[in-house]
Motif scaffolding. Structure first.
Motif, PDB file in Angstrom:
ATOM      1  N   THR A 169      54.135  48.277  30.571  1.00 58.12           N
ATOM      2  CA  THR A 169      52.697  48.133  30.801  1.00 58.12           C
ATOM      3  C   THR A 169      52.153  46.827  30.255  1.00 58.12           C
ATOM      4  O   THR A 169      52.426  46.455  29.119  1.00 58.12           O
ATOM      5  CB  THR A 169      51.938  49.302  30.161  1.00 58.12           C
ATOM      6  OG1 THR A 169      52.472  50.531  30.644  1.00 58.12           O
ATOM      7  CG2 THR A 169      50.459  49.232  30.480  1.00 58.12           C
ATOM      8  N   ASN A 170      51.393  46.134  31.081  1.00 62.01           N
ATOM      9  CA  ASN A 170      50.590  44.995  30.649  1.00 62.01           C
ATOM     10  C   ASN A 170      49.122  45.357  30.840  1.00 62.01           C
ATOM     11  O   ASN A 170      48.751  45.932  31.872  1.00 62.01           O
ATOM     12  CB  ASN A 170      50.902  43.748  31.485  1.00 62.01           C
ATOM     13  CG  ASN A 170      52.099  42.986  30.960  1.00 62.01           C
ATOM     14  OD1 ASN A 170      51.974  41.873  30.478  1.00 62.01           O
ATOM     15  ND2 ASN A 170      53.281  43.587  31.052  1.00 62.01           N
ATOM     16  N   VAL A 171      48.305  45.053  29.865  1.00 61.18           N
ATOM     17  CA  VAL A 171      46.857  45.261  29.967  1.00 61.18           C
ATOM     18  C   VAL A 171      46.199  43.888  29.867  1.00 61.18           C
ATOM     19  O   VAL A 171      46.350  43.189  28.861  1.00 61.18           O
ATOM     20  CB  VAL A 171      46.339  46.204  28.870  1.00 61.18           C
ATOM     21  CG1 VAL A 171      44.836  46.418  29.030  1.00 61.18           C
ATOM     22  CG2 VAL A 171      47.066  47.540  28.925  1.00 61.18           C
ATOM     23  N   VAL A 172      45.476  43.500  30.931  1.00 62.40           N
ATOM     24  CA  VAL A 172      44.998  42.131  31.065  1.00 62.40           C
ATOM     25  C   VAL A 172      43.504  42.133  31.377  1.00 62.40           C
ATOM     26  O   VAL A 172      43.064  42.855  32.287  1.00 62.40           O
ATOM     27  CB  VAL A 172      45.744  41.398  32.206  1.00 62.40           C
ATOM     28  CG1 VAL A 172      45.390  39.922  32.228  1.00 62.40           C
ATOM     29  CG2 VAL A 172      47.245  41.598  32.084  1.00 62.40           C
ATOM     30  N   PRO A 173      42.696  41.342  30.650  1.00 60.51           N
ATOM     31  CA  PRO A 173      41.294  41.186  31.054  1.00 60.51           C
ATOM     32  C   PRO A 173      41.216  40.652  32.484  1.00 60.51           C
ATOM     33  O   PRO A 173      42.012  39.802  32.890  1.00 60.51           O
ATOM     34  CB  PRO A 173      40.747  40.163  30.044  1.00 60.51           C
ATOM     35  CG  PRO A 173      41.656  40.282  28.860  1.00 60.51           C
ATOM     36  CD  PRO A 173      43.015  40.594  29.419  1.00 60.51           C
TER      37      PRO A 173
ATOM     38  N   LEU B   7      34.594  43.935  42.871  1.00 62.94           N
ATOM     39  CA  LEU B   7      34.299  45.078  42.013  1.00 62.94           C
ATOM     40  C   LEU B   7      32.966  44.917  41.300  1.00 62.94           C
ATOM     41  O   LEU B   7      32.242  45.905  41.085  1.00 62.94           O
ATOM     42  CB  LEU B   7      35.429  45.292  41.004  1.00 62.94           C
ATOM     43  CG  LEU B   7      36.784  45.654  41.604  1.00 62.94           C
ATOM     44  CD1 LEU B   7      37.819  45.869  40.501  1.00 62.94           C
ATOM     45  CD2 LEU B   7      36.686  46.897  42.486  1.00 62.94           C
ATOM     46  N   GLU B   8      32.615  43.697  40.938  1.00 60.45           N
ATOM     47  CA  GLU B   8      31.311  43.462  40.302  1.00 60.45           C
ATOM     48  C   GLU B   8      30.184  43.707  41.299  1.00 60.45           C
ATOM     49  O   GLU B   8      29.104  44.189  40.943  1.00 60.45           O
ATOM     50  CB  GLU B   8      31.266  42.044  39.746  1.00 60.45           C
ATOM     51  CG  GLU B   8      32.132  41.864  38.501  1.00 60.45           C
ATOM     52  CD  GLU B   8      32.318  40.396  38.115  1.00 60.45           C
ATOM     53  OE1 GLU B   8      31.727  39.533  38.800  1.00 60.45           O
ATOM     54  OE2 GLU B   8      33.064  40.140  37.159  1.00 60.45           O
TER      55      GLU B   8
ATOM     56  N   GLY C 138      32.960  44.296  30.425  1.00 60.87           N
ATOM     57  CA  GLY C 138      34.028  43.708  31.216  1.00 60.87           C
ATOM     58  C   GLY C 138      35.020  44.744  31.728  1.00 60.87           C
ATOM     59  O   GLY C 138      34.828  45.959  31.586  1.00 60.87           O
ATOM     60  N   MET C 139      36.101  44.254  32.312  1.00 59.83           N
ATOM     61  CA  MET C 139      37.121  45.111  32.913  1.00 59.83           C
ATOM     62  C   MET C 139      38.497  44.684  32.430  1.00 59.83           C
ATOM     63  O   MET C 139      38.702  43.544  32.009  1.00 59.83           O
ATOM     64  CB  MET C 139      37.082  45.004  34.446  1.00 59.83           C
ATOM     65  CG  MET C 139      35.786  45.424  35.082  1.00 59.83           C
ATOM     66  SD  MET C 139      35.825  45.212  36.894  1.00 59.83           S
ATOM     67  CE  MET C 139      35.769  43.416  37.019  1.00 59.83           C
ATOM     68  N   VAL C 140      39.432  45.619  32.520  1.00 53.61           N
ATOM     69  CA  VAL C 140      40.832  45.306  32.265  1.00 53.61           C
ATOM     70  C   VAL C 140      41.667  45.867  33.405  1.00 53.61           C
ATOM     71  O   VAL C 140      41.315  46.884  34.013  1.00 53.61           O
ATOM     72  CB  VAL C 140      41.340  45.878  30.924  1.00 53.61           C
ATOM     73  CG1 VAL C 140      40.650  45.213  29.755  1.00 53.61           C
ATOM     74  CG2 VAL C 140      41.185  47.390  30.883  1.00 53.61           C
ATOM     75  N   ALA C 141      42.757  45.196  33.687  1.00 54.54           N
ATOM     76  CA  ALA C 141      43.724  45.687  34.662  1.00 54.54           C
ATOM     77  C   ALA C 141      44.943  46.211  33.911  1.00 54.54           C
ATOM     78  O   ALA C 141      45.481  45.532  33.030  1.00 54.54           O
ATOM     79  CB  ALA C 141      44.130  44.582  35.629  1.00 54.54           C
ATOM     80  N   LYS C 142      45.364  47.392  34.244  1.00 53.74           N
ATOM     81  CA  LYS C 142      46.581  47.973  33.700  1.00 53.74           C
ATOM     82  C   LYS C 142      47.659  47.867  34.777  1.00 53.74           C
ATOM     83  O   LYS C 142      47.528  48.436  35.865  1.00 53.74           O
ATOM     84  CB  LYS C 142      46.346  49.437  33.312  1.00 53.74           C
ATOM     85  CG  LYS C 142      47.601  50.161  32.814  1.00 53.74           C
ATOM     86  CD  LYS C 142      47.284  51.619  32.531  1.00 53.74           C
ATOM     87  CE  LYS C 142      48.521  52.380  32.103  1.00 53.74           C
ATOM     88  NZ  LYS C 142      48.255  53.806  31.846  1.00 53.74           N
TER      89      LYS C 142
ATOM     90  N   LEU D 247      38.013  52.175  38.107  1.00 59.00           N
ATOM     91  CA  LEU D 247      37.170  51.461  39.064  1.00 59.00           C
ATOM     92  C   LEU D 247      37.888  51.211  40.390  1.00 59.00           C
ATOM     93  O   LEU D 247      37.268  51.238  41.454  1.00 59.00           O
ATOM     94  CB  LEU D 247      36.731  50.115  38.462  1.00 59.00           C
ATOM     95  CG  LEU D 247      36.013  50.179  37.117  1.00 59.00           C
ATOM     96  CD1 LEU D 247      35.723  48.788  36.603  1.00 59.00           C
ATOM     97  CD2 LEU D 247      34.724  50.998  37.230  1.00 59.00           C
ATOM     98  N   TRP D 248      39.185  50.979  40.309  1.00 62.31           N
ATOM     99  CA  TRP D 248      39.949  50.667  41.527  1.00 62.31           C
ATOM    100  C   TRP D 248      41.428  50.743  41.204  1.00 62.31           C
ATOM    101  O   TRP D 248      41.827  50.553  40.052  1.00 62.31           O
ATOM    102  CB  TRP D 248      39.600  49.251  42.003  1.00 62.31           C
ATOM    103  CG  TRP D 248      40.299  48.834  43.266  1.00 62.31           C
ATOM    104  CD1 TRP D 248      39.931  49.134  44.546  1.00 62.31           C
ATOM    105  CD2 TRP D 248      41.485  48.036  43.362  1.00 62.31           C
ATOM    106  NE1 TRP D 248      40.826  48.579  45.431  1.00 62.31           N
ATOM    107  CE2 TRP D 248      41.785  47.895  44.742  1.00 62.31           C
ATOM    108  CE3 TRP D 248      42.322  47.436  42.428  1.00 62.31           C
ATOM    109  CZ2 TRP D 248      42.883  47.177  45.188  1.00 62.31           C
ATOM    110  CZ3 TRP D 248      43.418  46.711  42.873  1.00 62.31           C
ATOM    111  CH2 TRP D 248      43.682  46.586  44.239  1.00 62.31           C
TER     112      TRP D 248
END
Length: 808
Positions: free
Chosen positions: A483-487, A493-494, A503-507, A543-544
């Motif tokens: 797993t990588n968690v990235v801003p 999406l905004e 803000g958001m993060v992508a997993k 969110l997506w």
């Protein structure tokens, strides 16, 4: 959001079952699917990993095996004009097609393939390991130049946007893993020509956006060469390819690593020279056909004092961090004698040529693969090579595991080696495993990745992944969820969700293909949240999401690997609102958020959503109307009550925080059902860990005895944690308030009483029936779960801490 993978760690690591090639014995119970560990992830919860090598070795020992011709066929298929269409005769066509190169009959740009024979004759001469590099690089680069002239029906032309070349390295390469630097030293690397040349030239400026456009060109199949290019390539081959780079090479540019070994360092007997001519022959197995770990050490006796090198290797002392990785240091030059290539560079006095502490060549190469995985976001797979004397083995790594092909004698069976080079030369960037959907790009001088994909509801979804951001959490290892968690930022999406204040993060992770997916589980969680206040606002907001459909099992089916679909993985991208880690909190705030997560977890369990991975990385929070809201996060190891097939006995959890009943050999074999009480116990371990390792939200310096939990396998960790409970009173650090410390003692008192009661019941049953105890795996009732939690919440110490929180 926990970025832990699914492999175990230990100071004495779990070993794979012995193979028929002479692999190691099973020394302890291996952690298997679902059992996560902290130590793959540098600084995840405050433990800086002192030694990653045992865990790479564990994965290497579990490598599957395939025949060399099967690997060649699969690589050729990927480099063909129609990779989706099987071409079973491709290998035979290519073996015949490269014979003219093998027999010195091809010239290109002033380079003759007869030079291959000259280089190989130098290669077989007696000498030390370093003497191998130059002739091997000469032979391969001459071959690549001449193979460009070979056209075979069904195969692509060489890919000029990659333009691979073999480059000597034998120099330290550095990479930062969440503020900790690693040091590795591969012997030879395969690079794009421009990357190899850049390391010898002072090229400044004008690079912004180049990597992005280069990868786009690659997808278009740009294959044009010109005379100027040929001149540059030849100049680099002659002058610099056999030289150590003057500066450290970046891991992101490395396409593959080649690690060399002599069976007997400094041997005086020649390797058999190349034959006068080559024909297409059947594959002849090498000895050994496959490389088990420690093969060389088993063959070579430990040298005595008389076998020390004539010259002392150069000292490469570097400051050693608490992780055991080292801070980057400039090269000091000196002797080219091989250092501890895969691990921390250390000062070296005179030593035997065979160092029993040096990692096996298979493990060294696995460590290089771990660096390459970490350097490239969402990488799908990697290929490295091991060369021992005149035999080369191909190693294929992805998140399902590792596959090694049988060896090829590249001197006696040169046509097969030429076919390997022929295939690799026609690889586009994504054929090397780079994910073509994640395009590297620089934004304001920072390395980022662009991701765009069509969505049925939103049209094109754009993600800008801030992959060099300080808050990115990365995985370090070979297999597992990775797993990588990235801003992340996204216009689409905004536009849909409006202002996302935090803000958001992508997993980004590799989930098991046969598990219920995390998005499916979160849909169920969302339904439950509508009915229960203890869940509403206490679960992550998805969110997506997008799921890639190409499984890791596909290559294993092509290679005819046994059980190819077992543990198959697919890549997921999930975007969430950003949350904050629970480790930032302390005392009353920590307790408040932690307890909210417990209540959410209990409700979900009653409703048939079994989380089963309670760890600090999975307990988060945010602020709403001035109040801290706890969030139970990360459901990619969770299961549903109505999932088809058994799920309760899978070994899931993060080892340092798992219940003691699950940290046994019996449980690790899948013979103990994962129950609600096990997760509740994990909550206690999490609270204790954070309270002892953090002071007012700040990580304490390393050195605590509980750090060891994150470096042990499941069984050893269970024993260490039991010892911790037995002498818990001795562990109070000075920074913990009395009310919090008494609360921790009270929680373990409840656990002690419950464990003692279960032991008495088991023994009474054996005495009564005069039969061995058998695990019943009975389901827990709702009232049983409520009663168990009530034993904690009704304790006076819990009540005092809870009242103290309300008064804040």
């Amino acid at each position: 959001m926990s970025p832990t993978g699914e492999t175990g760690t230990s100071a004495t690591p779990p070993r794979a079952s012995a193979s028929n090639q002479g692999g190691s014995k099973l020394e302890s119970t291996p952690n298997s699917r679902g059992a996560s560990v902290v130590s793959e992830n540098i600084s995840l919860v405050g433990v800086q990993v002192k030694e990653v090598r045992p865990w790479i070795q564990r994965d290497i020992e579990q490598a599957k095996q395939c025949k060399a011709d099967a690997m060649l066929q699969a690589l050729l298929q990927r480099a063909s004009c129609t990779p989706e269409t099987k071409q079973p005769e491709l290998l035979q066509k290519c073996l015949k097609g490269v014979l003219s190169v093998c027999n010195g009959q091809v010239s290109a740009g002033g380079i003759s393939s007869s030079g291959i024979e000259t280089a190989l004759k130098k290669y077989v001469c007696p000498g030390v390991e370093n003497d191998f590099y130059g002739p091997f690089i000469d032979a391969t680069n001459i071959a690549l130049a001449c193979l460009e002239e070979i056209k075979i029906d069904g195969m692509r032309a060489p890919v000029s946007t990659v333009d691979m070349i073999f480059q000597q390295n034998d120099m330290p390469m550095y990479q930062t893993h969440q503020k900790v630097k690693s040091t590795r030293k591969p012997d030879v690397v395969i690079l794009p020509l421009n990357s190899a040349r850049a390391s010898f030239e002072d090229e400044k400026g004008g690079k912004k956006g180049k990597q992005k456009s280069k990868q786009k060109d690659d997808e278009k199949g740009n294959t044009k060469h010109d005379e100027k290019h040929d001149t540059k390539r030849k100049a680099h081959m002659v002058k610099n390819a056999k030289e150590k780079p003057p500066a450290s090479l970046p891991w992101k540019d490395v396409l593959a690593c080649i690690e060399f070994k002599r069976k007997t360092p400094g041997r005086t007997k020649e390797i058999n020279p190349p034959p006068s001519s080559y024909t297409v022959t059947d594959y002849v197995p090498t000895k050994p056909e496959y490389l088990p770990v420690d093969h060389l050490k088993a063959e070579v006796p430990t040298p005595g004092p008389s076998q020390t090198p004539a010259t002392q290797p150069a000292s490469d002392a570097a400051p050693v961090l608490s992780s055991g990785l080292t801070a980057a240091q400039p090269s000091k030059g000196g002797s080219s004698s091989k250092r501890k290539a895969a691990d921390t560079l250390q000062s070296t006095a005179k030593k035997p040529k065979v160092n029993p502490d040096e990692p096996d060549v298979t493990v060294q190469t696995g460590l290089y693969a771990a660096e390459m995985f970490a350097a490239n976001l969402a990488v799908e797979y990697l290929i490295n090579f091991i060369v021992i004397d005149d035999v080369i083995w191909t190693w294929y790594y992805d998140r399902q595991g590792t596959v090694q092909s049988s060896g090829i004698n590249f001197i006696q069976d040169l046509p097969r080696f030429m076919v390997l080079l022929f295939a690799l030369q026609r690889f586009k960037v994504h054929d090397w495993g780079r994910n073509k959907h994640f395009l590297p790009i620089e934004v304001e001088g920072k390395q980022c990745h662009e991701f765009q994909i069509k969505d049925e509801d939103l049209g094109t979804v754009d993600l800008l992944l801030h992959s060099s951001h300080d808050e990115r959490v990365t995985h370090y290892g070979l297999q597992g969820r990775a797993t990588n968690v990235v801003p992340v930022t996204s216009e689409a999406l905004e536009k849909k969700y409006g202002d996302l204040q935090d803000g958001m993060v992508a997993k980004i992770f590799w989930g098991e293909a046969d598990r219920t997916s995390e998005p499916e589980i979160l849909n169920k969680v969302e339904e439950i949240a509508k009915r229960h206040a203890t869940v509403q606002d206490h679960v992550p907001e998805l969110l997506w999401h997008h799921t890639f459909t190409h499984p890791t099992s596909a290559i294993r089916e092509a290679l005819d690997v046994p059980e190819p679909t077992t543990g198959s993985r697919v890549l997921y991208v999930l975007v969430f609102r950003k949350l904050k880690p629970i480790t930032e909190l302390h005392a009353h705030e920590l307790f408040d958020v932690w307890y909210q997560c417990i209540l959410c977890h209990l409700t979900l369990w009653k409703e048939g959503v079994y989380h089963r991975d309670v760890s600090p990385g999975n307990l988060m929070w945010y602020k709403k109307n001035g109040r801290l809201i706890g969030v139970l996060n990360d459901y990619d190891l969770s299961s549903l009550a109505d999932d088809p097939g058994p799920r309760g006995n899978e070994r899931t959890g993060t080892v340092p925080f798992m219940a003691l009943d699950l940290l046994t050999a019996k449980a690790q074999r899948g013979e103990v059902k994962h129950l609600y009480r096990h997760d509740l116990e994990s909550f206690v371990w999490v609270f204790t860990w954070i309270s002892l390792r953090y002071d007012n939200g700040n990580l304490l310096s390393a050195g605590s005895r509980i750090d060891l939990w994150a470096t042990l396998d499941a069984v050893a960790c269970g024993k260490e944690k039991q010892s911790f409970i037995n002498y818990l009173e001795d562990f109070r650090p000075s920074h913990i308030k009395t009310v919090v410390w008494c609360f921790i003692l009270a929680c373990f008192q409840v656990l002690d009483i419950e464990a003692s009661t279960r032991r008495q019941q088991r023994r009474a049953l054996v005495i009564k029936t005069e039969e061995s105890y058998q695990e019943t795996n009975d389901e827990e009732s709702v009232s049983t779960m409520d009663d168990l939690l009530g034993k904690f919440t009704g304790d006076i110490a819990w009540v005092k801490l809870s009242n103290a929180c309300r008064s804040q």
